[in-house]
Design an enzyme around this catalytic site. Structure first.
Site, PDB file in Angstrom:
ATOM      1  N   LYS A 210      -4.623   3.348  -7.261  1.00 30.13           N
ATOM      2  CA  LYS A 210      -3.188   3.160  -8.023  1.00 30.13           C
ATOM      3  C   LYS A 210      -2.875   4.350  -8.694  1.00 30.13           C
ATOM      4  O   LYS A 210      -3.910   5.020  -9.383  1.00 30.13           O
ATOM      5  CB  LYS A 210      -3.333   1.803  -8.679  1.00 30.13           C
ATOM      6  CG  LYS A 210      -2.012   1.239  -9.483  1.00 30.13           C
ATOM      7  CD  LYS A 210      -2.219   0.112 -10.058  1.00 30.13           C
ATOM      8  CE  LYS A 210      -1.140  -0.460 -10.803  1.00 30.13           C
ATOM      9  NZ  LYS A 210      -1.410  -1.653 -11.613  1.00 30.13           N
ATOM     10  N   SER A 289       1.604  -5.805 -10.794  1.00 30.94           N
ATOM     11  CA  SER A 289       2.074  -4.317 -10.622  1.00 30.94           C
ATOM     12  C   SER A 289       1.406  -3.456  -9.479  1.00 30.94           C
ATOM     13  O   SER A 289       1.829  -2.399  -9.458  1.00 30.94           O
ATOM     14  CB  SER A 289       1.998  -3.451 -12.178  1.00 30.94           C
ATOM     15  OG  SER A 289       0.758  -3.423 -12.498  1.00 30.94           O
ATOM     16  N   SER A 313      -2.090  -8.455 -12.029  1.00 32.75           N
ATOM     17  CA  SER A 313      -1.458  -7.391 -11.402  1.00 32.75           C
ATOM     18  C   SER A 313      -2.302  -7.000 -10.208  1.00 32.75           C
ATOM     19  O   SER A 313      -1.798  -6.242  -9.332  1.00 32.75           O
ATOM     20  CB  SER A 313      -1.266  -6.274 -12.246  1.00 32.75           C
ATOM     21  OG  SER A 313      -0.498  -6.260 -13.240  1.00 32.75           O
TER      22      SER A 313
END
Length: 696
Positions: A210, A289, A313
């Site tokens: 990420k 997210s 997330s």
């Protein structure tokens, strides 16, 4: 479709004159029967091709087996080298003619190849691709192939990069490293294997990470214009341990800006599209997210991906994209080098396609880190050994009644109940439990998280960190920089955090939210102390929703309602794909364990009924608006944000008659009014006049 010879040949764009004239009549009959079988397979759903040897050895043993199902394997037609070359070339010409996006070339491989069906118009064309075969493997299978010499790390990297190019329209990546740099690492890994040198646990496996984890020399933007050009001079602990284990980091995945969001659509570089999107007119949310990481694993771009979980997330996008997502216990994995959102909630985690893959990657990244004082000093167990359990006998599964709310999708509720029944039949002891303070978890989270974000993001002022805007004074420079470089969701949470930490509000909001957090944690502690081993719940209240369904921030917050309690308590939780909705969308269930009990989640890879390993998704769309190439940045006028927030508050705070039964639900209207008023008050700077849910 077994018509005359010219009709059969026309289907595959083969002229009758193109058959070799030197072939005997029997050979020509074999070729016609071969083409007839191919033609029949066009109207069927599957075609499996199995070669007994590589292409260069066809002259020695020219046998190809074509069948409509697996049971037909063994029936085949011997073709000469000349006819085999003709058929192969005709296949290539046909596939080039219909412009199959999913295959750059048609490559018939040995028996371990995987066949797939690609639909163009009303005809199904079937092919076997080496890249398709490699990216369909799980991480454990890829390791096995590498150890057996069936493939190389260079081939795995090339296959992953091809998938990234093919699925660029999903916008899963923000940054992909240079191809030559990645191939050099792969060749070095292959060389170590050939020489018999010591190799790491993930040697030669392409992974992704990420974009809020720092990697030295690779841009780390957190999907924000504020850090668009930031290149860190150091590497995070998670990325460092992956590299030390031999993994190859392909690049940085897309996300919500600074991990603030539940749809992966608030980032500066466009929305992540769920690979299970049914049509291009209504794009589905990939969750957030960490939606980019989930999408990368679901589409075979990487064999595993690292994400971060603050309030769900990892687990929420894992459920929506049909992959496995693990949030470890807080403190099991180091946060050093991960850009902070909520320091007491942030937790690095991972996405994979099998439970076994999850255990292997977690084994690498977990453990004490001297650079993160919150990491545990307890010795990390061998998770792979824990997976060799003998079943579910003696395991107690808790079913919390508070999660069975009216807003829960009926298909997910049925799947949840079926999962509990299947567990009981498998030997587990399934009991109902109560977590009475679950209904308070969501509002308390949206006080604590913005408060910590307000503190953590204070450094991005244009002078110390981040981009810098023009201003005639220091105050104007601060204001312009943060207004232009932060999107509306980040600004909303910063202002809300500043409000709840203000002198007049800290007692009414922040301190009470921390007390509620303690109550939520005590609920879990009491449940596990009573003999419950793991808790089974839904991961999300609904399947994936269209991106345009989220008209207000409060509607987006609802997606995390099932995942936030475990985050507040710092407990490990894993989301497993176990079914599909009526529309074919993935559905997931969540297992929650006691602190540092990840080994219990890995005791048996089938701990939750049948964990589905969804097929690699191949998304047919081309580049979308806001994709990596375009890098379009959202620009919102702060004055419009104030008006929008006030509108939300007015809409949510209208006098209404409350249904007492509805208020028992933790997704009822009380907390909606509470959050909306808090947002409106933070924008206007006035004291909230509505009575908060926590005060009641």
């Amino acid at each position: 479709m077994g018509g005359s010879r010219p009709q059969l040949l026309a289907v595959l764009n083969v002229s009758p004159q193109s058959l070799p004239p030197t072939e005997t009549s029997s050979r020509r009959c074999d070729s016609i029967r071969f083409l007839q079988r191919i033609t029949l397979s066009i109207s069927s759903s599957k075609l499996y091709a199995d070669l007994t040897g590589p292409l260069e050895q066809v002259s020695k043993y020219p046998m190809i087996t074509c069948c409509r199902n697996v049971r037909d394997l063994g029936r085949g037609f011997r073709l000469s080298q000349q006819l085999w070359s003709l058929v192969l070339s005709d296949f290539r010409a046909s596939f080039e003619m219909i412009r199959l996006r999913c295959l750059r070339s048609v490559d018939i491989r040995p028996s371990h190849s995987v066949s797939r069906v690609s639909r163009q118009s009303s005809v199904r064309y079937v092919a076997t691709s080496s890249n398709e075969a490699l990216t369909s493997l799980s991480l454990s299978q890829a390791k096995e192939w590498l150890s057996q010499g069936k493939t190389t790390s260079e081939e795995l990297v090339n296959a992953s990069l091809s998938r990234c190019e093919q699925n660029e329209g999903l916008n899963a990546f923000i940054t992909i490293r240079q191809r030559e740099e990645l191939l050099n690492e792969a060749r070095a890994s292959d060389k170590k294997r050939r020489e018999g040198s010591s190799i790491g646990a993930l040697e030669g496996i392409p992974l992704s990470i990420k974009d809020n984890f720092c990697v030295k020399g690779v841009k780390t933007s957190c999907a924000s214009r504020m850090l668009e050009n930031y290149t860190p001079p150091y590497t995070s602990t998670v990325a460092e341990r992956l590299s030390q284990s031999g993994a190859i980091l392909l690049g940085k995945t897309n996300m919500d800006e600074f991990a603030m969001g539940s749809t992966s659509s608030t980032g500066a570089f466009g929305s992540v599209i769920n690979p299970h999107t049914l049509n291009s007119q209504q794009r589905l949310s990939a969750g957030g997210s960490s939606g980019g990481s989930a999408c990368a694993v679901a589409t075979g771009m990487s064999f595993a991906s690292i994400g971060s979980d603050t309030g769900g997330s990892i687990r929420q996008p894992a459920a929506l994209c049909g992959v496995i997502g693990l949030k470890p216990s807080y403190g099991l994995v180091s946060r050093f080098g991960m850009v902070a959102f909520g320091s007491s909630l942030d937790c690095p985690g991972l996405f994979t396609r099998t439970v076994e893959d999850t255990a292997q990657v977690l084994q690498v990244i977990s453990g004490h880190d001297a650079r993160d004082a919150n990491t545990t000093t307890r010795q990390v167990p061998n998770y792979m050994e824990k997976m060799r359990g003998e079943g579910l006998k003696g395991l107690t599964i808790g079913i919390p009644t508070e999660y069975n709310v009216k807003e829960l999708n009926n298909e997910i509720r049925d799947l949840w109940m079926k999962g509990a029944s299947d567990l009981q039949r498998a030997g587990a002891n399934v009991v109902e439990i109560s977590l009475p303070n679950t209904m308070h978890a969501l509002p308390s989270y949206y006080v604590i998280a913005p408060a910590e974000a307000f503190s953590n993001l204070a450094r991005y002022d244009g002078l110390r960190f981040g981009s810098q805007s023009k201003g005639s004074s220091t105050e104007e420079l601060y204001s312009n920089t943060r207004s232009e470089s932060f999107n509306s969701e980040v600004q909303r949470r910063i202002l809300l955090g500043g409000f709840v930490l203000s002198r007049k509000s800290v007692d009414s909001y922040y301190l009470k939210a921390q007390r509620v957090r303690r109550l939520v944690r005590d609920d879990f502690h009491d449940a596990f102390s009573s003999g419950v081993d793991v808790i089974l719940t839904p991961t999300t209240p609904t399947p994936a929703l269209p991106l345009d369904n989220f008209s207000s921030p409060v509607e987006m917050y609802v997606n995390d309602v099932m995942t936030i309690p475990a985050s507040l308590a710092g407990l490990p939780a894993i989301s497993l794909p176990v079914g599909r909705s009526g529309d074919g969308l993935p559905l997931g269930l969540q297992l929650i364990g006691s602190r540092l009990s990840e080994d219990k989640l890995f005791e048996d890879p089938k701990i939750v009924i049948k964990v589905r390993m969804f097929k690699i998704v191949n998304h047919p769309t081309g580049p979308l608006q806001g994709s990596l190439r375009r890098r379009q940045v959202r620009k919102d006028d702060p004055r419009l944000l104030v008006q929008r927030a006030k509108g939300i508050a007015r809409q949510r705070c209208k006098p209404r008659t409350f249904d007492r039964e509805r208020t028992q639900s933790h997704v009822g209207v009380y907390w909606r009014i509470y959050i909306a008023n808090a947002v409106a008050s933070s924008y206007s700077g006035a004291r909230s006049k509505s009575k908060s849910f926590l005060e009641e």
